[in-house]
Design a protein around this motif. Structure first.
Motif, PDB file in Angstrom:
ATOM      1  N   GLY A  18       0.795  -1.212   0.000  1.00  0.00           N
ATOM      2  CA  GLY A  18       0.000   0.000   0.000  1.00  0.00           C
ATOM      3  C   GLY A  18       0.825   1.258   0.000  1.00  0.00           C
ATOM      4  N   ARG A  19       0.157   2.332   0.362  1.00  0.00           N
ATOM      5  CA  ARG A  19       0.736   3.662   0.373  1.00  0.00           C
ATOM      6  C   ARG A  19       0.390   4.340   1.698  1.00  0.00           C
ATOM      7  NH1 ARG A  19       1.092   5.454  -5.139  1.00  0.00           N
ATOM      8  NH2 ARG A  19       1.738   3.643  -6.373  1.00  0.00           N
ATOM      9  N   VAL A  28      -0.394   7.840   1.849  1.00  0.00           N
ATOM     10  CA  VAL A  28      -1.256   9.004   1.635  1.00  0.00           C
ATOM     11  C   VAL A  28      -2.338   8.652   0.634  1.00  0.00           C
ATOM     12  CG1 VAL A  28      -1.365  11.431   0.938  1.00  0.00           C
ATOM     13  CG2 VAL A  28       0.686  10.561   2.069  1.00  0.00           C
ATOM     14  N   TRP A  29      -3.580   8.868   1.018  1.00  0.00           N
ATOM     15  CA  TRP A  29      -4.727   8.540   0.178  1.00  0.00           C
ATOM     16  C   TRP A  29      -5.726   9.693   0.189  1.00  0.00           C
ATOM     17  CZ3 TRP A  29      -5.284   3.745  -2.311  1.00  0.00           C
ATOM     18  CH2 TRP A  29      -4.335   2.782  -1.965  1.00  0.00           C
ATOM     19  N   ALA A  30      -6.519   9.776  -0.872  1.00  0.00           N
ATOM     20  CA  ALA A  30      -7.563  10.801  -0.917  1.00  0.00           C
ATOM     21  C   ALA A  30      -8.824  10.236  -1.539  1.00  0.00           C
ATOM     22  CB  ALA A  30      -7.095  12.014  -1.717  1.00  0.00           C
ATOM     23  N   VAL A  42      -8.771  13.226   3.154  1.00  0.00           N
ATOM     24  CA  VAL A  42      -7.371  12.835   2.940  1.00  0.00           C
ATOM     25  C   VAL A  42      -6.972  11.963   4.114  1.00  0.00           C
ATOM     26  CG1 VAL A  42      -4.983  13.618   2.808  1.00  0.00           C
ATOM     27  CG2 VAL A  42      -6.765  14.834   1.553  1.00  0.00           C
ATOM     28  N   THR A 102      -3.966   9.795   5.914  1.00  0.00           N
ATOM     29  CA  THR A 102      -2.524   9.562   5.992  1.00  0.00           C
ATOM     30  C   THR A 102      -2.234   8.546   7.086  1.00  0.00           C
ATOM     31  OG1 THR A 102      -2.301  11.461   7.476  1.00  0.00           O
ATOM     32  CG2 THR A 102      -1.901  11.850   5.147  1.00  0.00           C
ATOM     33  N   TYR A 104      -7.563   7.422  -4.399  1.00  0.00           N
ATOM     34  CA  TYR A 104      -6.342   7.918  -5.035  1.00  0.00           C
ATOM     35  C   TYR A 104      -5.186   7.775  -4.063  1.00  0.00           C
ATOM     36  CZ  TYR A 104      -2.777  11.052  -6.740  1.00  0.00           C
ATOM     37  OH  TYR A 104      -1.580  11.571  -7.160  1.00  0.00           O
ATOM     38  N   GLU A 143      -0.914   8.344  -3.342  1.00  0.00           N
ATOM     39  CA  GLU A 143       0.261   9.120  -3.730  1.00  0.00           C
ATOM     40  C   GLU A 143       1.503   8.288  -3.462  1.00  0.00           C
ATOM     41  OE1 GLU A 143      -0.335  12.607  -4.681  1.00  0.00           O
ATOM     42  OE2 GLU A 143       1.054  13.725  -3.423  1.00  0.00           O
TER      43      GLU A 143
END
Lengths: 123, 123, 123, 123
Positions: free
Chosen positions: D4-5, D7-9, D91, D93, D120, D122
Motif C-alpha cells: 500500500g501507500r 497518503v490517500w484521498a 485525505v 494519511t 487515489y 500518492e
C-alpha cells in the motif's frame, strides 16, 4: 502479451449471510476477476484479512496462460470458507503478472454486476 | 493534448444472454469508453480472453484525433461476436496514448451507467 | 498538504436528455469531485471531447485552497452547455495538484451516487 | 506483508441528512475500507475538506497489524461529527502502508455496497 502486476489488494469485502435481510441480499456474491494475458500459467495466492483475528490463507488458484478466471469468494473452501456477515480484505499475489478487478455480482439477473473497481496494484 | 497510456486491461466482462433472467438483464451492455485527446488518430486493437479457450482478436477500432468513442462490446463482430453468458477479459492496445474507462450501461434509461471504473493501465 | 496530480481524464460522460426514457433518467447528473488540499487556489480548465466534432472549452473553475468542489457537468454554461443524449469525455487540468473522482448522482435521493470511480491521472 | 501507500484521498463524500428524501436515503452511509497487511500497527489520520469552510480534523484511527477496518464516516465523532447534506472530501494519511477503498453501503440489505472505488494514492 504479459500485462499487469504481481501484487494486488482489495480492501473491501463482505458476503451477506442468510440471517440478514430480504432474499435479494442472499443472492449477491463477491468476485475477483483475474486476467492472465501472459504465456505462462499464473500461480496465485490469496490471503484474507479480518478486523478481529489473524489472516487466513493462502487460498490457491491457478490461472492458465492466456486465460481469465472470475473467482467467487463465496466458493473458496480451503483452508476454510469465507465467513458471512463479516468485513474482510484480500491480498492477491501471483508469480506472473495479472490484472485484478473487484466485482460484486447479482445472480438474480444473469451475472449483472452491482459494482466494480480496479484493485490496488503495487509496482 | 496527448494524455493516457497505450496498454489497458479490463479484467471483468460479461454480456447476459437471452436465455437468462428477466427482461432487464437483456438490455444492459458492456462498454469501453475510449478517449483520444491527442493530435493523431489512434489505431486500437482489442483482444478478448476467456476461461476455457484461446484469446480471440484482434478487434480493430480507430478513434480519430481529439475524439472520444464509446465502444460497445455487444456490437463487436469481426473476427467474431462476443459470446453471451460468458465471462471474458479484454486487453486494449493503441499506437497513441488513450484513456479507457469500463462502463456497464442500462439502455432502459437513456444510457444510464450501472457501474464504471477506470481500466488498468500499464506504464 | 498538497496531494494529487495536475492532469486528469474521465473517459465516460453522458447526460440523459428530456426526450429519452422515464422520469428517473432525467434526474441523474454527472459530477466531478475536485479536491484541492493544498495551500494555493487551483485554477482548473476542463475540455470536453465528443465523437463527431471538435473539443469544446476550456470551461474554467477555481477551487480555493483547502476546499473541495463537487462540479456538476449539467451546470456548465460557458462557452456552451453540455449537450444531452451525447457521449463525451473530459480532460481536467489544474495549475495546482488536485484529486478528481467521477460520480453520477441521483437527485431523487438527496445526492445519492449511482456510481463513482477515481479518474485517470497523469504523472 | 506490507502493501500500500501512506497518503490517500477520496474526493467524493456525502452523507444524506434526515430532512431529505424518502427513507432509503437515510440508511446509506459512507465507508472507507482500510487494510493494514503489514506487521506494525498503522496510526491513521483523516482530514475532511469542505466547499465553504476550513478543513476539520484530524480524526484518528488505529488499524492493528494484519487487520482490516471498515470505517464509517457516519460514526466519526471527534473533533466533530460529519455534517449531513454536505459535500466533503477526505485525505487519509498513515505512518504505515495501507490500502484504502471508498464504499457506500446500503444498510437495508446487510451491508450491500452501492458503489465502490479504489481511492487515489500518492507514491
Amino acid at each position: 502479451m504479459p500485462i499487469g502486476r504481481k501484487v494486488w489488494a482489495i480492501a473491501e469485502g463482505y458476503i451477506p449471510g442468510s440471517s440478514h435481510g430480504p432474499e435479494p441480499a442472499l443472492t449477491s456474491h463477491e468476485a475477483a476477476c483475474l486476467l492472465n494475458a501472459g504465456d505462462r500459467d499464473a500461480h496465485i495466492e490469496i490471503m484474507l484479512y479480518f478486523s478481529d483475528r489473524d489472516p487466513v490463507g493462502p487460498y490457491r488458484v491457478v490461472v492458465p496462460a492466456r486465460r481469465t478466471y472470475h473467482l467467487r469468494f463465496n466458493d473458496l473452501q480451503e483452508p476454510e470458507s469465507v465467513p458471512r456477515d463479516t468485513p474482510y480484505s484480500s491480498v492477491i499475489t501471483s508469480d506472473e503478472p495479472i490484472v485484478v478487478q473487484h466485482t460484486r455480482l447479482d445472480s438474480r439477473q444473469a451475472e449483472n454486476a452491482l459494482l466494480s473497481t480496479i484493485a490496488y496494484s503495487e509496482a
